[in-house]
Design a protein around this motif. Structure first.
Motif, PDB file in Angstrom:
ATOM      1  N   ARG A  51       0.913  -1.123   0.042  1.00 40.38           N
ATOM      2  CA  ARG A  51       0.005  -0.002   0.057  1.00 40.38           C
ATOM      3  C   ARG A  51       0.835   1.205  -0.238  1.00 40.38           C
ATOM      4  N   ASP A  52       0.397   2.598  -0.509  1.00 39.39           N
ATOM      5  CA  ASP A  52       0.907   3.666  -0.196  1.00 39.39           C
ATOM      6  C   ASP A  52       1.004   4.215   0.998  1.00 39.39           C
ATOM      7  N   THR A  53       2.011   4.016   1.791  1.00 41.16           N
ATOM      8  CA  THR A  53       2.360   4.587   3.188  1.00 41.16           C
ATOM      9  C   THR A  53       1.592   5.717   3.650  1.00 41.16           C
ATOM     10  N   LYS A  54       2.093   6.825   3.003  1.00 42.43           N
ATOM     11  CA  LYS A  54       1.224   8.026   3.137  1.00 42.43           C
ATOM     12  C   LYS A  54      -0.206   8.218   2.911  1.00 42.43           C
ATOM     13  N   LYS A  55      -0.694   7.775   1.834  1.00 44.43           N
ATOM     14  CA  LYS A  55      -2.010   7.849   1.496  1.00 44.43           C
ATOM     15  C   LYS A  55      -2.826   7.034   2.531  1.00 44.43           C
ATOM     16  N   ALA A  56      -2.416   5.930   3.170  1.00 42.96           N
ATOM     17  CA  ALA A  56      -3.034   4.788   3.890  1.00 42.96           C
ATOM     18  C   ALA A  56      -3.330   5.613   5.180  1.00 42.96           C
ATOM     19  N   VAL A  57      -2.166   6.347   5.656  1.00 41.36           N
ATOM     20  CA  VAL A  57      -2.225   7.048   6.956  1.00 41.36           C
ATOM     21  C   VAL A  57      -2.976   8.107   6.858  1.00 41.36           C
ATOM     22  N   ALA A  58      -2.846   8.936   5.748  1.00 44.41           N
ATOM     23  CA  ALA A  58      -3.261  10.522   5.777  1.00 44.41           C
ATOM     24  C   ALA A  58      -4.891  10.482   5.842  1.00 44.41           C
ATOM     25  N   GLN A  59      -5.610   9.637   5.529  1.00 47.16           N
ATOM     26  CA  GLN A  59      -7.065   9.709   5.743  1.00 47.16           C
ATOM     27  C   GLN A  59      -7.444   9.306   7.043  1.00 47.16           C
ATOM     28  N   GLY A  63      -7.243  16.869  12.025  1.00 49.60           N
ATOM     29  CA  GLY A  63      -6.645  18.342  11.640  1.00 49.60           C
ATOM     30  C   GLY A  63      -5.581  18.890  12.306  1.00 49.60           C
ATOM     31  N   ASN A  64      -5.649  18.435  13.628  1.00 47.08           N
ATOM     32  CA  ASN A  64      -4.556  18.940  14.400  1.00 47.08           C
ATOM     33  C   ASN A  64      -3.162  18.229  14.364  1.00 47.08           C
ATOM     34  N   ALA A  65      -2.969  17.358  13.594  1.00 50.82           N
ATOM     35  CA  ALA A  65      -1.862  16.483  13.475  1.00 50.82           C
ATOM     36  C   ALA A  65      -1.257  16.419  11.881  1.00 50.82           C
ATOM     37  N   GLU A  66       0.073  16.068  11.634  1.00 50.24           N
ATOM     38  CA  GLU A  66       0.573  16.024  10.307  1.00 50.24           C
ATOM     39  C   GLU A  66       1.327  14.828  10.082  1.00 50.24           C
ATOM     40  N   VAL A  68       4.963  13.705   9.288  1.00 48.07           N
ATOM     41  CA  VAL A  68       6.290  14.462   9.090  1.00 48.07           C
ATOM     42  C   VAL A  68       7.231  13.723   8.887  1.00 48.07           C
ATOM     43  N   HIS A  69       7.149  12.234   8.469  1.00 50.40           N
ATOM     44  CA  HIS A  69       8.060  11.432   8.022  1.00 50.40           C
ATOM     45  C   HIS A  69       7.703  10.043   7.566  1.00 50.40           C
ATOM     46  N   GLU A  70       8.501   9.606   6.791  1.00 53.58           N
ATOM     47  CA  GLU A  70       8.123   8.460   5.991  1.00 53.58           C
ATOM     48  C   GLU A  70       9.357   7.381   5.683  1.00 53.58           C
ATOM     49  N   ASN A  71       9.215   6.334   6.139  1.00 49.50           N
ATOM     50  CA  ASN A  71      10.095   5.219   5.864  1.00 49.50           C
ATOM     51  C   ASN A  71       9.565   4.241   4.844  1.00 49.50           C
ATOM     52  N   LYS A  72       9.800   4.490   3.496  1.00 48.31           N
ATOM     53  CA  LYS A  72       9.113   3.409   2.553  1.00 48.31           C
ATOM     54  C   LYS A  72       9.695   1.922   2.588  1.00 48.31           C
ATOM     55  N   GLU A  73      10.853   1.913   3.074  1.00 55.91           N
ATOM     56  CA  GLU A  73      11.314   0.297   3.082  1.00 55.91           C
ATOM     57  C   GLU A  73      11.054  -0.243   4.290  1.00 55.91           C
ATOM     58  N   LEU A  74      10.772   0.238   5.405  1.00 56.59           N
ATOM     59  CA  LEU A  74      10.088  -0.217   6.512  1.00 56.59           C
ATOM     60  C   LEU A  74       8.604  -0.034   6.560  1.00 56.59           C
ATOM     61  N   SER A  75       7.888   0.625   5.535  1.00 56.32           N
ATOM     62  CA  SER A  75       6.517   1.054   5.590  1.00 56.32           C
ATOM     63  C   SER A  75       5.847   1.491   6.673  1.00 56.32           C
ATOM     64  N   TYR A  76       6.466   2.640   7.154  1.00 54.82           N
ATOM     65  CA  TYR A  76       5.838   3.385   8.411  1.00 54.82           C
ATOM     66  C   TYR A  76       5.884   4.815   8.358  1.00 54.82           C
ATOM     67  N   ALA A  77       4.982   5.828   8.630  1.00 53.03           N
ATOM     68  CA  ALA A  77       4.897   7.133   8.771  1.00 53.03           C
ATOM     69  C   ALA A  77       5.019   7.630  10.117  1.00 53.03           C
ATOM     70  N   ALA A  78       5.415   8.931  10.332  1.00 50.55           N
ATOM     71  CA  ALA A  78       5.582   9.472  11.759  1.00 50.55           C
ATOM     72  C   ALA A  78       4.480  10.585  11.877  1.00 50.55           C
ATOM     73  N   VAL A  79       3.260  10.561  12.649  1.00 50.39           N
ATOM     74  CA  VAL A  79       2.474  11.557  12.734  1.00 50.39           C
ATOM     75  C   VAL A  79       2.733  12.474  13.835  1.00 50.39           C
ATOM     76  N   LYS A  80       2.818  13.592  13.866  1.00 51.55           N
ATOM     77  CA  LYS A  80       3.105  14.310  14.850  1.00 51.55           C
ATOM     78  C   LYS A  80       1.781  15.257  15.530  1.00 51.55           C
ATOM     79  N   PHE A  81       1.640  15.442  16.439  1.00 51.27           N
ATOM     80  CA  PHE A  81       0.474  15.907  17.259  1.00 51.27           C
ATOM     81  C   PHE A  81       1.206  17.133  18.052  1.00 51.27           C
ATOM     82  N   PRO A  82       0.595  18.417  17.983  1.00 50.26           N
ATOM     83  CA  PRO A  82       0.970  19.164  18.778  1.00 50.26           C
ATOM     84  C   PRO A  82       1.323  19.088  20.117  1.00 50.26           C
ATOM     85  N   SER A  83       2.548  19.693  20.840  1.00 52.21           N
ATOM     86  CA  SER A  83       2.893  19.090  22.106  1.00 52.21           C
ATOM     87  C   SER A  83       1.514  19.392  23.119  1.00 52.21           C
ATOM     88  N   HIS A  84       0.800  20.456  22.970  1.00 45.42           N
ATOM     89  CA  HIS A  84      -0.338  20.363  23.943  1.00 45.42           C
ATOM     90  C   HIS A  84      -1.535  19.748  23.808  1.00 45.42           C
TER      91      HIS A  84
END
Length: 515
Positions: A51-59, A63-66, A68-84
C-alpha cells in the motif's frame, strides 16, 4: 531471500560509498523543523507493504496533526501531534487508525538512550582485549577492512587519531540533523559513539593510543543527539540504512524504549538482509533483557567486571546470548583527553561486535550462523546462563575454530508451497520433527511482493497456532518472514500458520531443522 554472502555485500558497500552520501535508500527526509532526539509527540504507523504508506495513513490523521516523516522500506509514517495535545487524543488516534484495513500497527515514537555508566578516568592499561583473548586472535588476523561495523549511536569523531584509518569516504549519515556528516555536534557532550567505535575498531598496531578489537571498516549512523537520547524512528531508519549500505554488523549500545514494532521490523530487515545486530542488555540491574537486545534476531550482551563477575549495573535474563567486559573500558574520547574509561553494557556490546568482525574476516557466515559461532566459541566463566548467556565472548576461539552448525552439524530442510487467496486467508499445518531433540529450527517464508503475509509458530502443542495465540511471530510489513527457535520443544509437532494480512498469491515456506 536476499543473499547473505559477505563478499557480495562488502563489494556493494565499496562500490556505493560515494553515492550513499547523497541519500538514504527507502527513507524520505524529515520535514524542516523536525526536532532531533526524542520525539514524544509522534505516533508511528505501520502499513502493509503493498500500500501507499502516506496515503493509507493520511486519511486517518486529524486536523491538528500531520505526517512529518516516512520510511518506505520499513513501511511506516510518523504522525506528529502538537505538544499541547492530550494523551487521550493520541490514544484515540491509535485506536482509530488501527481499524483501517491497511494499517498494521500504531505506537508511540519512544525514546532510547545510551547505556553507559560514567566513571572517573584512570591511567590503566586496557584489559578488555586481553580478557577476550584478542591478542591471540591477532596472531591470525587483525581484522579486515572488507568487514564493516556500523555504529548506530551518537555521532563518531571520525578524525580521531585511532579512528580515522577505519573510515572510508563514506563516514556515515546523521539521522538527528538529517545530513551527511555524522560528526558529533558538541564534542564535549557527545562522546558515547566515539567510545563505542574505538572499542570495536580502534586501529590496532599503529603506535597510537588504544587497540580496538578489530581493524574493520567503521560506518557511523548518528541516531542519538548530544543528550544521548534518540527516537525509535531515527534509530530504526539508521539500522535499515546501515543494512542497505552493506554493513556486516550493526552495534546498538542503546535501549530503554521497550518493545516497538517499528524497531522490531528494522532489526528483522537487517538480519534478513545479512547484517548481524548486536545490542546491549541494559543497565538497570534488571532480571530481564531490554529492547532492542531482547528481539529474537538480536545478539544480546551483558557486561562483566574485570574479575568476570556480572557487573552490578548489567541486566540479565533468559534472552541473553553472550557476556563481555564492560566495566572501566578504555577507549577513544572526543576531547583533548583523547582516551577515557567508562562502564556499561554499552561498552560490552562493541567488544562482541569487534570479535564478530574478526570472525567474519576469516569465515563467511550469515547472521544466524555468526550468532551460533560466537556462542559455540564462548568461554564459561562460571555464571548461570541467564547472566552470561553461552559465556564470555572469546576472540581467539572465534577466529581459530572452524564454524559448525548447531548440534552435530546434521540438518534437514523441508520446503512447502501454498497459496492464500485473500486478506485473512491462512494455512495452518504441523511439522513432525526429524530429530528427537533438535538444537534449532529455522522457518523462512517467502511470499509475493504485492502482498503482506505473516508467519506464526507454536511449540509443544501439536496444533497450528492462531493469529491471537502463538509462541513466535514474524510480522513485518512485507511477505519475507523468518522465525529462529533455539532448543525447540519437540514433545509434540511444531505448529505453523501462514496468514495473509493483505493480498493474495503463492508462498514458499522453508523449514530447516538442525540436530
Amino acid at each position: 531471500m536476499p543473499s547473505n554472502n559477505p563478499l557480495r555485500r562488502r563489494s556493494f558497500l565499496k562500490s556505493t560509498a560515494a553515492l550513499s552520501l547523497l541519500g538514504m535508500s527507502g527513507v524520505v527526509s524529515a520535514k524542516p523543523g523536525r526536532n532531533p532526539g526524542p520525539k514524544k509527540d509522534e505516533i508511528l504507523v505501520g502499513v502493509s507493504k503493498n500500500r501507499d504508506t502516506k496515503k493509507a495513513v493520511a486519511q486517518h490523521v486529524p486536523g491538528n496533526a500531520e505526517i512529518v516523516h516516512e520510511n518506505k522500506e520499513l513501511s511506516y509514517a510518523a504522525v506528529k501531534f502538537p505538544s499541547h495535545a492530550s494523551t487521550r487524543a493520541r490514544e484515540n488516534f491509535i485506536s482509530a487508525v488501527t481499524k483501517g484495513d491497511d494499517i498494521k500497527y500504531a505506537e508511540r515514537n519512544t525514546t532510547h538512550s545510551t547505556l553507559y555508566t560514567a566513571n572517573d578516568p584512570k591511567l590503566g592499561s586496557q584489559y578488555a582485549p586481553q580478557q577476550v583473548n584478542a591478542n591471540d586472535a591477532w596472531d591470525t588476523t587483525l581484522g579486515s577492512s572488507d568487514v564493516t561495523v556500523a555504529v548506530v549511536d551518537q555521532g563518531v569523531k571520525y578524525d580521531h587519531p585511532d579512528l580515522s584509518a577505519r573510515f572510508g569516504s563514506n563516514t556515515g549519515y546523521d539521522f538527528v540533523d538529517d545530513d551527511s556528516d555524522p560528526m558529533p555536534d558538541v564534542l564535549s557532550d557527545e562522546f558515547h559513539g566515539t567510545h563505542v567505535a574505538g572499542i570495536a575498531a580502534g586501529t590496532t598496531d599503529n603506535n597510537e593510543g588504544v587497540g580496538g578489537i578489530s581493524n574493520s571498516t567503521l560506518l557511523s549512523g548518528r541516531a542519538l543527539s548530544e543528550s544521548g537520547r534518540g527516537s525509535t524512528s531515527d534509530i530504526a531508519d539508521a539500522i535499515q540504512w546501515a543494512a542497505d549500505q552493506g554493513a556486516d554488523v550493526v552495534n546498538l549500545s542503546l535501549g530503554g524504549g521497550g518493545y516497538t514494532q517499528t524497531m522490531k521490523n528494522a532489526v528483522s530487515y537487517a538480519t534478513t538482509n545479512g547484517t548481524a545486530v548486536i545490542a546491549a542488555a541494559g543497565n538497570d540491574s534488571s532480571g530481564s533483557v531490554s529492547y532492542p537486545a531482547a528481539y529474537s534476531e538480536a545478539i544480546a550482551v551483558s557486561a562483566l567486571d574485570p574479575d568476570e563477575t556480572l557487573a552490578s549495573y548489567s541486566n540479565y535474563g533468559s534472552k541473553l546470548d553472550l557476556a563481555a567486559p564492560g566495566t572501566n573500558v578504555l577507549s577513544c574520547w572526543t576531547t583533548s583527553t583523547q582516551y577515557k574509561e567508562i562502564s556499561g553494557t554499552s561498552m560490552a556490546t562493541p567488544v562482541v561486535s569487534g570479535v564478530a568482525a574478526l570472525a567474519l574476516s576469516e569465515y563467511s557466515l550469515s547472521p544466524a550462523d555468526l550468532r551460533q559461532h560466537l556462542k559455540n566459541t564462548a568461554v564459561n566463566v562460571g555464571l548461570p546462563s541467564n547472566k552470561q548467556g553461552a559465556g564470555r565472548v572469546d576472540a581467539a576461539n572465534a577466529v581459530n575454530t572452524s564454524p559448525s552448525p548447531p548440534g552435530n552439524g546434521d540438518s534437514k530442510e523441508t520446503t512447502r508451497s501454498g497459496s492464500l487467496s485473500s486478506r485473512s486467508d491462512s494455512d495452518g499445518s504441523t511439522y513432525s520433527w526429524a530429530y528427537s531433540s533438535p538444537s534449532q529450527v529455522v522457518l523462512e517464508l517467502s511470499g509475493p511482493s504485492s502482498a503482506d503475509f505473516d508467519l506464526y509458530a507454536s511449540e509443544g502443542t501439536g496444533t497450528p497456532p492462531t493469529t491471537r495465540s502463538f509462541d513466535h511471530r514474524s510480522w513485518t510489513t512485507n511477505s519475507q518472514e523468518q522465525i529462529v527457535i533455539d532448543n525447540p520443544d519437540s514433545s509434540a509437532a511444531l505448529g505453523i500458520l501462514v496468514d495473509s494480512y493483505s493480498g493474495s498469491g503463492d508462498y514458499t515456506l522453508t523449514i530447516t531443522e538442525k540436530k
